[in-house]
Design a protein around this motif. Structure first.
Motif, PDB file in Angstrom:
ATOM      1  N   ALA A 107       8.394  -5.324   2.536  1.00 19.29           N
ATOM      2  CA  ALA A 107       7.404  -5.630   1.847  1.00 19.29           C
ATOM      3  C   ALA A 107       6.513  -4.638   1.679  1.00 19.29           C
ATOM      4  O   ALA A 107       5.880  -4.511   0.361  1.00 19.29           O
ATOM      5  N   ARG A 108       6.027  -3.565   2.516  1.00 18.35           N
ATOM      6  CA  ARG A 108       5.155  -2.674   2.348  1.00 18.35           C
ATOM      7  C   ARG A 108       5.699  -1.441   1.627  1.00 18.35           C
ATOM      8  O   ARG A 108       5.024  -1.055   0.578  1.00 18.35           O
ATOM      9  N   TRP A 109       6.924  -1.371   1.768  1.00 16.43           N
ATOM     10  CA  TRP A 109       7.588  -0.326   0.899  1.00 16.43           C
ATOM     11  C   TRP A 109       7.699  -0.760  -0.434  1.00 16.43           C
ATOM     12  O   TRP A 109       7.352  -0.029  -1.445  1.00 16.43           O
ATOM     13  N   LEU A 110       7.944  -2.208  -0.652  1.00 16.94           N
ATOM     14  CA  LEU A 110       7.984  -2.243  -2.297  1.00 16.94           C
ATOM     15  C   LEU A 110       6.687  -2.109  -2.798  1.00 16.94           C
ATOM     16  O   LEU A 110       6.381  -2.114  -3.991  1.00 16.94           O
ATOM     17  N   MET A 111       5.496  -2.562  -2.175  1.00 15.63           N
ATOM     18  CA  MET A 111       4.225  -2.315  -2.553  1.00 15.63           C
ATOM     19  C   MET A 111       3.951  -0.971  -2.806  1.00 15.63           C
ATOM     20  O   MET A 111       2.921  -0.504  -3.777  1.00 15.63           O
ATOM     21  N   LEU A 112       4.416   0.044  -2.273  1.00 12.51           N
ATOM     22  CA  LEU A 112       4.285   1.700  -2.508  1.00 12.51           C
ATOM     23  C   LEU A 112       4.924   1.840  -3.895  1.00 12.51           C
ATOM     24  O   LEU A 112       4.535   3.030  -4.450  1.00 12.51           O
ATOM     25  N   LEU A 113       6.032   1.042  -4.179  1.00 11.01           N
ATOM     26  CA  LEU A 113       6.783   1.390  -5.501  1.00 11.01           C
ATOM     27  C   LEU A 113       5.754   0.956  -6.688  1.00 11.01           C
ATOM     28  O   LEU A 113       5.015   0.281  -6.699  1.00 11.01           O
ATOM     29  N   HIS A 114       6.153   1.690  -7.797  1.00 10.72           N
ATOM     30  CA  HIS A 114       5.506   1.489  -9.158  1.00 10.72           C
ATOM     31  C   HIS A 114       5.822   0.132  -9.527  1.00 10.72           C
ATOM     32  O   HIS A 114       6.878  -0.457  -9.473  1.00 10.72           O
ATOM     33  N   PRO A 115       4.792  -0.683 -10.163  1.00 14.84           N
ATOM     34  CA  PRO A 115       5.072  -1.982 -10.472  1.00 14.84           C
ATOM     35  C   PRO A 115       6.510  -2.150 -11.492  1.00 14.84           C
ATOM     36  O   PRO A 115       7.103  -3.249 -11.624  1.00 14.84           O
ATOM     37  N   GLU A 116       6.716  -0.939 -12.264  1.00 10.57           N
ATOM     38  CA  GLU A 116       7.526  -1.214 -13.126  1.00 10.57           C
ATOM     39  C   GLU A 116       9.189  -1.152 -12.408  1.00 10.57           C
ATOM     40  O   GLU A 116      10.069  -1.444 -12.932  1.00 10.57           O
ATOM     41  N   ASP A 117       9.074  -0.268 -11.174  1.00  8.52           N
ATOM     42  CA  ASP A 117      10.195  -0.168 -10.468  1.00  8.52           C
ATOM     43  C   ASP A 117      10.402  -1.288  -9.281  1.00  8.52           C
ATOM     44  O   ASP A 117      11.552  -1.507  -8.677  1.00  8.52           O
ATOM     45  N   ARG A 118       9.228  -2.028  -9.082  1.00 10.79           N
ATOM     46  CA  ARG A 118       9.283  -2.638  -7.853  1.00 10.79           C
ATOM     47  C   ARG A 118      10.434  -4.150  -8.111  1.00 10.79           C
ATOM     48  O   ARG A 118      11.257  -4.138  -7.057  1.00 10.79           O
TER      49      ARG A 118
END
Length: 646
Positions: A107-118
């Motif tokens: 979940a934390r990893w996903l929050m580091l991703l750009h919103p367009e790539d999440r």
């Protein structure tokens, strides 16, 4: 699971070597030596295991260095525990996380991703690939706050028929993505420049089929943009001459791989366009010629301007060189026609009375039509030229057959196939009307603004030629004519008379010379004034014009003295002419402020003798006869031994 090299487990190495030790045969006799051998072998085994461990450590150091230099890292996504693990280098060096960070939940990893790539990566975790996949690209926020681009190559790990883990080799590609973005931006800028360029930019394959062309071609072609693709210039409607030249130049480029530069003339909507064409070779990655880039620039205005300037200079040189006016005007018409293909030009000059125009130049027009245009009346609805002269403004008739200005002459004009006529008045520097410049076409059409501007420019050159010719005529009159009587002055008379004497000497014809002097002219000046005296002189000069033939020469030699040369005239005929001159002068009565004034003239005659070769000799003998008439009482004619009086 990340595989570890065999050298990292020395205990495992020892276990592998243990069966070798146990397989050695033991005996009582060899027990001592066997124990010694075991000791030595143990040391060797320990040293080998140490060497393997050191080798593995060095390899791991080199691998870490390689990963650091290549900005590579390893991540392991545990799909069961929803946890991400990575090496210190991967999380710290690539993402800037603190040194103690060894992993994080997904979940934390996903929050580091750009919103367009999440969302894409979230779907990847929910539905992991069953086979190795490469090329996943995503943006992830660096610990410092900026975005880094990561490229991931995924390796799935199966257990119990299900993907449990994903091992990812990560590479930072931020610099590459920035370069790609910059390249894309440059490509977009280049395409924008190409699409909006004034030049026609096209790409052809080696068969000269069009692969690309920008929209500038729409200004010079009726074909829709898409219909240019796949066609050769010949198939697009180019003339045979233009197509042959283009194909020839392209073939030279294909043979030599060298850029080409040349000019072509093309027609569009009855207009001529001159293009400067530059061809450039384009090569593929293997260095082979694959296509031809063509950049076509419309240089019509430049070339026409250069040509017009050269032709104007030629005309101005003719004007400065005192070429005959008809020749100069004809050259101007040719200059106009060279700038307007299909046009036929003519120049009409205003007559002195201002009531009509006379044809002066225009050899491109049909001969029969030129004859009809020898004299054109000036009026409000008399064709294009007569109307332009009347209204003193440009008259544009774009269809002669439907124009009320040409209704009076339609039957005469129709056989010549002339359909349009634009007429521009010609003015002097002081705004006096001099004539008109007309341009004819065989199809109905109106002028473009640049064509009207050109016609106005040409009329100014014509005005210069006409005014220069007028000045030359005036100078000639001043140099050759008497200002008071407009007869030949003494110098011109002597020069022309010498030619007649020489002609008579060569061909044997008779020539007679008259010397005439007004009687008691000084008394007229003293009694009535010099103005009346000038009137008397003008009156007698007019008498000479009425009596003498066009082939006769007459001049005022000075004061009240006149002379005449009568070619092909003997003494008897000359005596009759002289007597008529004397009679008309004596019968005249001039109305002056002091009353009616009469005057008389004395005339001496001499016929050229065979031995005389110059006018001075004949003129001298005629002068002596004049003095005989004066001494004989004036108002009489004397010639040889004859004397006639009133």
């Amino acid at each position: 699971m990340i595989l570890r090299p065999f050298a990292r487990r020395p205990a495992l190495a020892a276990l592998v070597c243990l069966p070798l030790l146990l397989s050695v045969p033991l005996s009582a006799m060899a027990a001592g030596r066997h124990a010694q051998w075991l000791g030595q072998t143990g040391w060797l085994l320990a040293m080998g295991c140490g060497a393997l461990w050191l080798y593995g450590r060095e390899q791991r150091r080199k691998a870490r260095a390689t990963l650091q230099d290549a900005c590579l890292g390893l991540l392991e996504f545990d799909l069961t525990q929803q946890y991400v693990r990575g090496s210190v280098h991967t999380l710290q060096r690539l993402l800037g996380l603190p040194a103690h960070t060894r992993g994080m939940n997904c979940a934390r990893w996903l929050m580091l991703l750009h919103p367009e790539d999440r969302q894409l990566f979230s779907n990847l975790l929910l539905h992991p690939p069953g086979n190795p996949e490469t090329g996943y690209e995503m943006r992830i926020r660096h610990h410092s706050g900026h975005w880094e681009w990561l490229e991931m190559n995924l390796q799935p790990a199966w257990r119990n028929g299900k993907v449990q883990r994903l091992t990812a080799i990560c590479r930072v590609i931020t610099a590459r993505k920035h370069d790609e973005a910059a390249m894309l931006q440059r490509e977009q800028q280049f395409r924008t420049l190409v699409e909006n360029a004034e030049d026609i930019i096209a790409r052809y394959d080696l068969e000269l089929r069009c692969l690309f062309i920008n929209r500038s071609v729409s200004r010079f072609s009726e074909l829709p943009l898409d219909e240019h693709l796949g066609k050769t210039p010949r198939q697009k409607g180019w003339s045979d001459d233009a197509s042959d030249r283009f194909e020839q130049e392209c073939q030279l480029l294909i043979n030599n791989w060298e850029a080409r530069r040349f000019e072509l003339e093309l027609q569009h909507r009855q207009q001529r366009h001159i293009f400067e064409i530059r061809l450039f070779p384009e090569f593929d990655s293997a260095g082979m010629l694959k296509s031809i880039l063509s950049v076509d620039r419309d240089v019509t205005a430049t070339r026409q301007g250069e040509r017009l300037l050269a032709e104007e200079n030629e005309v101005l040189e003719m004007i400065a060189g005192n070429h005959p006016l008809p020749q100069t005007l004809e050259q101007i018409c040719q200059m106009m026609e060279s700038q307007q293909p299909g046009g036929m030009c003519s120049v009409l000059l205003l007559e002195e009375n201002g009531q009509a125009l006379r044809f002066a130049a225009g050899m491109s027009l049909p001969p029969a039509y030129r004859k009809l245009s020898e004299r054109v009346a000036v009026g409000p609805s008399v064709g294009s030229c007569g109307s332009a002269a009347h209204w003193k403004r440009a008259i544009v008739v774009d269809d002669i057959l439907n124009s009320p200005l040409w209704a009076h002459a339609l039957d005469r004009v129709r056989p010549f196939g002339l359909r349009a006529c634009w007429s521009i008045p010609i003015f002097s520097s002081d705004s006096q009307l001099l004539g008109t410049l007309a341009t004819y076409y065989r199809e109905p059409r109106g002028p473009l603004p640049e064509e009207l501007a050109l016609a106005l420019r040409i009329t100014r050159i014509i005005a210069i030629a006409l005014q220069r010719d007028g000045h030359e005529r005036q100078l000639y009159r001043l140099a050759t004519q008497d200002g008071l009587t407009e007869l030949n002055n003494r110098r011109q008379f002597i020069e022309l008379a010498d030619r007649e004497i020489e002609r008579s000497r060569r061909h044997g014809g008779a020539v007679t010379v008259l010397m005439m002097d007004l009687d008691r002219f000084k008394d007229i000046n003293d009694q009535y004034g010099h103005a009346v005296g000038d009137e008397v002189i003008r009156h007698f000069s007019q008498v000479c014009r009425e009596v003498l033939r066009a082939s006769d020469l007459c001049g005022r030699l000075g004061g009240e003295e006149f002379a005449a040369v009568l070619p092909e005239t003997g003494m008897d005929a000359a005596l009759l002419v002289a007597e008529r001159l004397r009679g008309l002068a004596g019968a005249a009565r001039l109305d002056t402020a002091g009353g009616l004034l009469g005057y008389t003239v004395s005339i001496g005659i001499a016929e050229r003798q065979p031995e005389e070769s110059g006018i001075d000799e004949v003129l001298g003998r005629a002068d002596r006869q004049l003095y005989r008439a004066k001494r004989g009482g004036r108002n009489r004619v004397c010639g040889a031994a004859l004397a006639l009086s009133s």
